[in-house]
Design an enzyme around this catalytic site. Sequence first.
Site, short mmCIF file in Angstrom:
data_model
loop_
_atom_site.label_atom_id
_atom_site.label_comp_id
_atom_site.label_asym_id
_atom_site.label_seq_id
_atom_site.Cartn_x
_atom_site.Cartn_y
_atom_site.Cartn_z
CB SER A 66 -1.36 1.56 -5.84
OG SER A 66 -1.95 2.78 -5.90
CB SER A 67 3.59 -0.67 -6.47
OG SER A 67 3.56 0.48 -7.22
CD1 TRP A 69 -0.37 -1.02 0.23
CD2 TRP A 69 -2.47 -0.31 -0.08
NE1 TRP A 69 -0.59 0.01 1.09
CE2 TRP A 69 -1.87 0.47 0.93
CE3 TRP A 69 -3.78 -0.03 -0.44
CZ2 TRP A 69 -2.54 1.50 1.57
CZ3 TRP A 69 -4.45 0.99 0.21
CH2 TRP A 69 -3.84 1.74 1.21
CB ALA A 70 0.37 -5.33 -6.06
N GLY A 72 -1.69 -9.83 -5.97
CA GLY A 72 -1.69 -10.87 -6.99
C GLY A 72 -0.30 -11.25 -7.47
NE ARG A 304 -9.66 -8.10 -11.47
CZ ARG A 304 -8.43 -7.78 -11.08
NH1 ARG A 304 -8.05 -6.52 -11.11
NH2 ARG A 304 -7.59 -8.69 -10.66
CD GLU A 387 -3.99 2.50 -11.35
OE1 GLU A 387 -3.28 2.01 -10.45
OE2 GLU A 387 -5.21 2.70 -11.21
CB SER A 403 -1.53 -3.24 -13.30
OG SER A 403 -1.65 -4.12 -12.22
CG LEU A 404 2.23 -5.23 -10.11
CD1 LEU A 404 2.81 -6.11 -9.01
CD2 LEU A 404 2.19 -3.80 -9.64
C1 SIN Z 1 -5.58 -9.29 -7.02
O1 SIN Z 1 -4.68 -9.74 -6.31
O2 SIN Z 1 -6.71 -9.76 -7.04
C2 SIN Z 1 -5.31 -8.07 -7.83
C3 SIN Z 1 -4.52 -8.41 -9.01
C4 SIN Z 1 -4.67 -7.33 -10.03
O3 SIN Z 1 -5.44 -6.40 -9.84
O4 SIN Z 1 -4.04 -7.44 -11.08
#
Ligand code: SIN
Length: 576
Positions: A66-67, A69-70, A72, A304, A387, A403-404
């Site tokens: 999944s990382s 695809w991050a 943010g 969120r 995670e 999360s990262l």
């Molecule tokens: C996002 O880019 O909206 C996700 C960031 C996140 O879930 O921490």
Amino acid sequence: MIKADESRSLNGHPPRLAAKQIKITIPLQHNIIIVGAGLAGLYAALKLAPTPVTVLTTKTLGRSASSLWAQGGIAAAIGEGDTAKAHAEDTIKAGKGLVNEEIAELVTKEATDRIHDLLAFGVPFDKDLKGRLELSKEAAHSTNRIVRVSGDQAGAAIMAALIEAVKKTPSITVIENISVHKLSTKNDQVNGVYVWPAAEQTVGQGQLLTANAVVLATGGSGALYSKTTNPSSARGEGLAMAAEAGALIADPEFIQFHPTAIDAGLDPAPLATEALRGEAAHLIDNTGHRIMETIHPDMEMAPRDIVARTVFRNVTSGKGAFLDCRMIPAERMKTHYKTVMENCRKAGLNPITTPIPVAPAAHFHMGGIVTDQWGRSSLKGLWACGEVAATGLHGANRLASNSLLEAIVFADRIAKDLTKIDSYLQKPSQQEDTNIQTITLHETSHKRSDVETESSDQAIKQLRETMFTYVGLERSEDGLRLALDKLNELEPYFKNQQRNQNMLLTAKFILVGALMRQQSVGSHFRIDDEQSPAPPPLRSFTTLCELESNLTNLQSAGSANKVNDTVTSQTEVPAG
Ligand code: SIN
């Protein structure tokens, strides 16, 4: 790098249907096995160097996590005037009273050092003209503190840099195309993992690989839901394997839904990053009205869970939900949101001219394997990070881009913990001397027919739809009980399939956790919550034994009785 030899499948058919055996040359004994090659797994392997480690991954390196695809980025109090204390306070506030405050302080304090590590590994974080890290804003952060790469490409860029570093690190052995579906224990201690070739159905016994230490970095559970932003590999197996081995699990009911997955019928659903809202993109309904206006003073930047529920209600009531990015200059969309632009293009959308249809999708599992400040689980020999772990950082609602950060802070701590312990300090030459031989990973007389494959695929589809409908953004006791009946009906379809049984087990942890928690908090929203005034929420801790006894009580009591009359309480301890 070791790859499973798939060329032995019969007649060129996909191995899942026709292969009798797959041979692989692999040591049977390992020093440290890391299961998972996402950010947490690779970072731990790199920080452990030169201690020998073996990383097991279900696909080729860099294909399944999944990382990758991050979009943010990583939250870190690295900007002028920002402090780790302020970052910890935002984290605690978002978590709705369930964050372990010591953990929040520790993680936010170590953030800057970890960002510097990533820079040293070659991650090209965005910088301004003066060479300072450029910081962006996401929901519920009191200031701009997200470090990013080329706008929305943090995950892919960080993973690319780490994969390059891993390839150059001789102490790391990566075994690709191999799946772990079970842990091995001896005298109450985890002493290895059972592996299967990733392309095979997991019938029969796996092959035991022993290890001095096992680190689970298997990711989350989003793919247990029919609408998710996660890859299909994120099916909650790490949690199930650890629970089967006897590990303590925390807060399984807390699943975070991302409010703005692109609603174009794709599975998994691509994300439209929260950073767009940080740049002033609006959420509107199909009349153009801003849907957050009457809901929260922070509008699109509200926590969120609140934004996700509002979007959900709009979508289900037929009013629609759209992310209007038209106020962001076209040039900036093209340069800073390449991933979003590409995802929209694939779905036939153009966000420069038309608002993006969005819907919430399962995004992050706050619950998981209980770990301490060194990433140790409750079982000797087992560590967990990323995670799959429940460190206590997120409480009932994770703060964006934490999360990262959590993944790298605890991967680093696990590396420090393991290198403190003498027996893990094997030299690379010792690992090479271990018992390398060709083994048959999978040989079974039970060749699954097309019909069997199809029926278990159908059962997985039903599991995912059931989870989204009844164990999703809005939950009720009646719905959860109905979902439990549905999950029980699926059991026979997963007979002898370790992987699918793991999925089912984690789904049941989430579902029973949701039944037990009758009070709404953060991401867990019970439409039948009648407790007013609400008592302060507590974190929930549970085990496989408790889950089984709760399931027995629920089944024997039947659906007529209320859950609080029939089910023994999960152990609840205060946060922090
Ligand atoms: C996002 O880019 O909206 C996700 C960031 C996140 O879930 O921490």
